[in-house]
Write a protein that holds these residues in place. Structure first.
Motif, PDB file in Angstrom:
ATOM      1  N   CYS A 206       0.873  -1.187   0.000  1.00  0.00           N
ATOM      2  CA  CYS A 206       0.000   0.000   0.000  1.00  0.00           C
ATOM      3  C   CYS A 206       0.903   1.228   0.000  1.00  0.00           C
ATOM      4  CB  CYS A 206      -0.874  -0.030   1.251  1.00  0.00           C
ATOM      5  SG  CYS A 206      -1.588   1.604   1.570  1.00  0.00           S
ATOM      6  N   HIS A 207       0.719   2.072  -0.997  1.00  0.00           N
ATOM      7  CA  HIS A 207       1.623   3.230  -1.114  1.00  0.00           C
ATOM      8  C   HIS A 207       1.456   4.220   0.028  1.00  0.00           C
ATOM      9  CE1 HIS A 207      -1.435   6.215  -2.507  1.00  0.00           C
ATOM     10  NE2 HIS A 207      -2.090   5.103  -2.753  1.00  0.00           N
ATOM     11  N   VAL A 208       0.335   4.155   0.746  1.00  0.00           N
ATOM     12  CA  VAL A 208       0.119   5.077   1.871  1.00  0.00           C
ATOM     13  C   VAL A 208       0.940   4.621   3.091  1.00  0.00           C
ATOM     14  CG1 VAL A 208      -1.618   6.077   3.423  1.00  0.00           C
ATOM     15  CG2 VAL A 208      -2.218   5.542   1.045  1.00  0.00           C
TER      16      VAL A 208
ATOM     17  N   GLU B 203       0.002  -2.786   7.463  1.00  0.00           N
ATOM     18  CA  GLU B 203       0.443  -2.564   6.075  1.00  0.00           C
ATOM     19  C   GLU B 203       1.750  -1.769   6.024  1.00  0.00           C
ATOM     20  OE1 GLU B 203      -2.759  -0.864   3.793  1.00  0.00           O
ATOM     21  OE2 GLU B 203      -4.048  -2.597   4.123  1.00  0.00           O
TER      22      GLU B 203
ATOM     23  N   MET C 221      -9.700   6.749  -1.111  1.00  0.00           N
ATOM     24  CA  MET C 221     -10.670   6.762  -0.008  1.00  0.00           C
ATOM     25  C   MET C 221     -11.349   8.123   0.113  1.00  0.00           C
ATOM     26  SD  MET C 221     -11.276   4.106   1.884  1.00  0.00           S
ATOM     27  CE  MET C 221     -10.691   2.428   2.125  1.00  0.00           C
TER      28      MET C 221
HETATM   29 FE1  SF4 Z   1      -3.790   1.590   0.912  1.00  0.00          FE
HETATM   30 FE2  SF4 Z   1      -5.925   2.989   0.176  1.00  0.00          FE
HETATM   31 FE3  SF4 Z   1      -5.631   0.452  -0.635  1.00  0.00          FE
HETATM   32 FE4  SF4 Z   1      -6.130   0.964   1.938  1.00  0.00          FE
HETATM   33  S1  SF4 Z   1      -7.474   1.367   0.205  1.00  0.00           S
HETATM   34  S2  SF4 Z   1      -4.617  -0.474   1.097  1.00  0.00           S
HETATM   35  S3  SF4 Z   1      -5.041   2.885   2.204  1.00  0.00           S
HETATM   36  S4  SF4 Z   1      -4.317   2.156  -1.171  1.00  0.00           S
END
Ligand code: SF4
Ligand code: 13P
Length: 326
Positions: free
Chosen positions: A195-197, A223, A286
């Motif tokens: 996950c890039h976040v 994550e 999101m």
């Molecule tokens: Fe990451 Fe957004 Fe996917 Fe959640 S929904 S895993 S925060 S990219």
């Protein structure tokens, strides 16, 4: 439309459509505010499976709406922001090789690849026959359909330990798999998605937080990279953080996940203080759901997410198997 009017129109339409509104903990404040239920992926899946309504409006990203449709195939599932996707979920495909390296626009420090870019789920299953596949819910419906069981960040270790096998394939999140590996005796074969976040968090961020907020508890989402999780005080899903913050005797917390969760953390704990680890821990997908889109979704009954029967049946098996684990 004025915000108050918009809000009331959504509530009226919700009644008319016999709908419920589900929102993930990362959604915008006004969406969390108007939702009937907010939660993490596991909680929202359970609610979707048992919902007494005709329509489920899912304020989240597309894999979540797909899961709702898989679990409640007779209900109409709406995703207000049609293009709200999860880049990590798209990092694994069944048999179409991904044609680009794993990277995300604006995120310039991707993890080292452990698989060639043209590797697929089929390839990994062929390489490890008879090894069960545990699919994080952050996957597409067809990947779930090809998997033995699903998991979320809240139950990954329980799910892995529930299997009789000594080895399991865990995908697509490398970081979640590393975390699970630290907490199970089984051998985990992981995929290299991320996950890039969460993956952008560095040890230097944690060190700065320790210096700035020496009395704060550090809560991190699994994550994040393993070296981050090893330095956190508590590792858990988004709703796990909400529960922990409420029950804890501590008053200060550094929050290492998408910053949308701060809204509920602060609301539920007005006398406690929460610091985001980094201001850029924002998931753009999101944030795509807005009140006007939610209104349009209910007014025009869009965008309908429907998983084809041939995929829904096996995908439901994998999700149900997970939901059976208490
Ligand atoms: Fe990451 Fe957004 Fe996917 Fe959640 S929904 S895993 S925060 S990219
Ligand atoms: P949770 O299931 O912990 O809410 O996480 C979902 C997610 O997308 C994390 O990035």
């Amino acid at each position: 439309m004025d915000k108050h009017l918009l809000y009331n129109s959504i509530l009226e339409l919700k009644e008319k459509r016999r709908a419920i509104i589900l929102a993930h903990n990362y959604q915008r404040e006004e969406i969390q505010e108007i939702a009937d239920y907010t939660g993490d992926s596991l909680e929202l899946s359970r609610i979707a499976a048992n919902a007494q309504c005709e329509v489920i409006v899912f304020c989240g990203v597309n894999f979540m709406a797909e899961s709702a449709s898989i679990l409640s195939p007779n209900k109409t599932v709406l995703l207000p922001a049609q293009d709200a996707s999860c880049p990590m979920a798209d990092m694994i495909t069944i048999d179409e090789p991904r044609d680009t390296p794993l990277s995300y626009p604006g995120y310039n420090d991707p993890p080292a690849l452990t698989y060639p870019v043209n590797f697929t789920l089929r390839d990994i299953k062929n390489r490890y026959p008879n090894v069960p596949v545990v699919a994080y819910v952050n996957t597409t419906a067809n990947v779930k359909a090809e998997s033995d069981i699903c998991c979320t960040s809240a139950n990954v270790v329980k799910v892995i330990n529930s299997l009789p096998n000594e080895r399991v394939i865990c995908l697509p999140d490398k970081n979640l798999s590393d975390w699970a590996q630290k907490n199970t005796k089984k051998q985990i074969i992981s995929w290299d998605g991320y996950c890039h976040v969460h993956d952008r968090v560095r040890l230097s961020d944690i060190e700065s937080a320790h210096t700035k907020y020496p009395n704060a508890i550090i809560m991190a989402h699994p994550e994040c990279r393993i070296e981050i999780l090893e330095h956190a005080d508590y590792v858990t899903s988004t709703s796990g953080m909400l529960r922990y913050a409420k029950e804890s005797n501590h008053n200060e917390f550094v929050v290492v996940t998408e910053n949308g969760i701060l809204y509920k953390l602060k609301k539920e704990n007005p006398n406690k203080t929460f610091y985001p680890l980094r201001k850029d821990m924002i998931c753009p997908n999101m944030k795509k759901t807005t009140l006007p889109l939610l209104y349009e979704a209910l007014k025009d009954m869009k965008h309908i997410v429907k998983v084809p029967h041939s995929i829904q049946i096996p995908a439901k098996k994998a999700l149900d198997r997970m939901l059976e684990i208490k």
